[in-house]
Design an enzyme around this catalytic site. Structure first.
Site, PDB file in Angstrom:
ATOM      1  N   LYS A  13      35.957  43.255  47.759  1.00 17.60           N
ATOM      2  CA  LYS A  13      36.930  44.350  47.681  1.00 17.60           C
ATOM      3  C   LYS A  13      36.253  45.689  47.349  1.00 17.60           C
ATOM      4  O   LYS A  13      36.684  46.721  47.863  1.00 17.60           O
ATOM      5  CB  LYS A  13      38.076  44.047  46.720  1.00 17.60           C
ATOM      6  CG  LYS A  13      37.685  43.923  45.266  1.00 17.60           C
ATOM      7  CD  LYS A  13      38.907  43.601  44.410  1.00 17.60           C
ATOM      8  CE  LYS A  13      38.524  43.046  43.068  1.00 17.60           C
ATOM      9  NZ  LYS A  13      37.625  43.827  42.236  1.00 17.60           N
ATOM     10  N   ARG A  89      46.553  44.581  38.459  1.00 19.47           N
ATOM     11  CA  ARG A  89      46.097  43.191  38.363  1.00 19.47           C
ATOM     12  C   ARG A  89      47.070  42.274  37.668  1.00 19.47           C
ATOM     13  O   ARG A  89      46.783  41.090  37.499  1.00 19.47           O
ATOM     14  CB  ARG A  89      44.790  43.159  37.567  1.00 19.47           C
ATOM     15  CG  ARG A  89      43.667  43.589  38.421  1.00 19.47           C
ATOM     16  CD  ARG A  89      42.402  43.071  37.820  1.00 19.47           C
ATOM     17  NE  ARG A  89      41.317  43.739  38.492  1.00 19.47           N
ATOM     18  CZ  ARG A  89      40.073  43.337  38.444  1.00 19.47           C
ATOM     19  NH1 ARG A  89      39.746  42.276  37.777  1.00 19.47           N
ATOM     20  NH2 ARG A  89      39.143  43.988  39.079  1.00 19.47           N
ATOM     21  N   ARG A 161      25.336  41.578  36.762  1.00 25.92           N
ATOM     22  CA  ARG A 161      26.346  42.253  35.962  1.00 25.92           C
ATOM     23  C   ARG A 161      26.602  41.426  34.716  1.00 25.92           C
ATOM     24  O   ARG A 161      26.614  40.199  34.774  1.00 25.92           O
ATOM     25  CB  ARG A 161      27.635  42.363  36.785  1.00 25.92           C
ATOM     26  CG  ARG A 161      28.134  43.766  36.895  1.00 25.92           C
ATOM     27  CD  ARG A 161      29.255  43.836  37.861  1.00 25.92           C
ATOM     28  NE  ARG A 161      30.473  43.247  37.329  1.00 25.92           N
ATOM     29  CZ  ARG A 161      31.636  43.283  37.977  1.00 25.92           C
ATOM     30  NH1 ARG A 161      31.698  43.848  39.172  1.00 25.92           N
ATOM     31  NH2 ARG A 161      32.716  42.750  37.450  1.00 25.92           N
TER      32      ARG A 161
HETATM   33  P1  AMP Z   1      35.874  44.144  38.617  1.00 20.05           P
HETATM   34  O1  AMP Z   1      34.736  45.087  38.746  1.00 20.05           O
HETATM   35  O2  AMP Z   1      37.019  44.522  39.522  1.00 20.05           O
HETATM   36  O3  AMP Z   1      35.465  42.710  38.752  1.00 20.05           O
HETATM   37  O4  AMP Z   1      36.445  44.321  37.102  1.00 20.05           O
HETATM   38  C1  AMP Z   1      35.614  44.025  35.999  1.00 20.05           C
HETATM   39  C2  AMP Z   1      36.421  43.922  34.712  1.00 20.05           C
HETATM   40  O5  AMP Z   1      37.059  45.192  34.414  1.00 20.05           O
HETATM   41  C3  AMP Z   1      37.561  42.919  34.723  1.00 20.05           C
HETATM   42  O6  AMP Z   1      37.124  41.597  34.465  1.00 20.05           O
HETATM   43  C4  AMP Z   1      38.437  43.468  33.575  1.00 20.05           C
HETATM   44  O7  AMP Z   1      37.879  43.182  32.309  1.00 20.05           O
HETATM   45  C5  AMP Z   1      38.321  44.972  33.786  1.00 20.05           C
HETATM   46  N1  AMP Z   1      39.377  45.463  34.698  1.00 20.05           N
HETATM   47  C6  AMP Z   1      39.204  45.862  35.993  1.00 20.05           C
HETATM   48  N2  AMP Z   1      40.376  46.235  36.550  1.00 20.05           N
HETATM   49  C7  AMP Z   1      41.310  46.074  35.576  1.00 20.05           C
HETATM   50  C8  AMP Z   1      42.722  46.281  35.511  1.00 20.05           C
HETATM   51  N3  AMP Z   1      43.424  46.710  36.566  1.00 20.05           N
HETATM   52  N4  AMP Z   1      43.349  46.014  34.337  1.00 20.05           N
HETATM   53  C9  AMP Z   1      42.687  45.575  33.266  1.00 20.05           C
HETATM   54  N5  AMP Z   1      41.366  45.342  33.252  1.00 20.05           N
HETATM   55  C10 AMP Z   1      40.670  45.592  34.389  1.00 20.05           C
END
Ligand code: AMP
Length: 217
Positions: A13, A89, A161
């Site tokens: 994504k 989310r 990461r």
């Molecule tokens: P991602 O890079 O999309 O995998 O997001 C990494 C982390 O950021 C997630 O595991 C959450 O801890 C936090 N995060 C990202 N998007 C959201 C959201 N919409 N609401 C709350 N936490 C978020």
């Protein structure tokens, strides 16, 4: 244009959001990246986000997300297109997300769900490495061959990461299934959702998304 791209960990994504944003000169609102950036700052908010995102691997509370969303929407001109990556989310976020857009004179046009299986998600994440300097994402075994290697693009240091550990991925996938899947039904009912097969080449996934973006309903 305001579009949302959702999908499980490793669905691509982020890559697709960046490609769509570039094609339409749109802002790429990468929620996870924004949160990881703030988590590095030596402030009470930075420390709170670090504990939730990096240590507990949970979703940040709505209070934080609302603040970040409002700050960013406030900074951007109404005419500026946005590709939202990784938000909303959960159901709570889904309802206030659309309200926040309306408040800033925006309307949600389309939502994409890039679907991959859990097995594929775990496989991709365990191989995902990032350059600390240019932020390029690399696949172990394809773009790089060993952990000590330098970034092939800029020579920078590479690492995984902090939340991409095996238990981190499992926990995030569980949250995704429990909390994010209901959001897809919410947008399906609003006739905004398109499901895309994420287990195709990057180019084919992109092509499928663009076809729908450019379709006049
Ligand atoms: P991602 O890079 O999309 O995998 O997001 C990494 C982390 O950021 C997630 O595991 C959450 O801890 C936090 N995060 C990202 N998007 C959201 C959201 N919409 N609401 C709350 N936490 C978020």
């Amino acid at each position: 244009m305001n579009i949302v791209i959702l999908g499980p960990q490793g669905s691509g994504k982020g890559t697709q959001s960046e490609m769509v944003a570039q094609k339409y000169d749109a802002e790429h609102f990468d929620t996870g990246k924004l949160l990881r950036q703030v988590s590095k700052s030596d402030t009470p908010l930075g420390k709170e986000i670090h504990e939730i995102v990096i240590e507990k691997k949970e979703l940040v509370p709505s209070r934080i997300l609302k603040e970040i969303l409002h700050l960013r929407l406030n900074d951007l001109q109404r005419e500026q297109s946005i590709v939202f990556d990784g938000v909303p989310r959960n159901m709570e976020q889904a309802s206030y997300f659309e309200e926040a857009l309306l408040e800033f004179g925006r309307k949600l046009d389309k939502v994409f769900f890039i679907n991959i299986s859990e097995k594929e998600s775990i496989k991709r994440i365990s191989k995902r490495w990032i350059c600390q300097k240019c932020r390029k994402i690399m696949i172990m075994g394809k773009d790089i061959k060993k952990e000590k290697e330098a970034c092939p693009a800029c020579g920078g240091e590479i690492s995984q990461r902090a939340d991409d550990t095996p238990e981190g991925v499992k926990k995030r996938l569980h949250i995704y299934q429990e909390e994010t899947l209901p959001v897809l039904d919410f947008f399906r009912k609003e006739n905004l959702l398109t499901e895309i097969n994420g287990e195709q080449s990057i180019e084919k996934v992109f092509e499928d998304i663009i076809k729908v973006v450019e379709k006049n309903d």
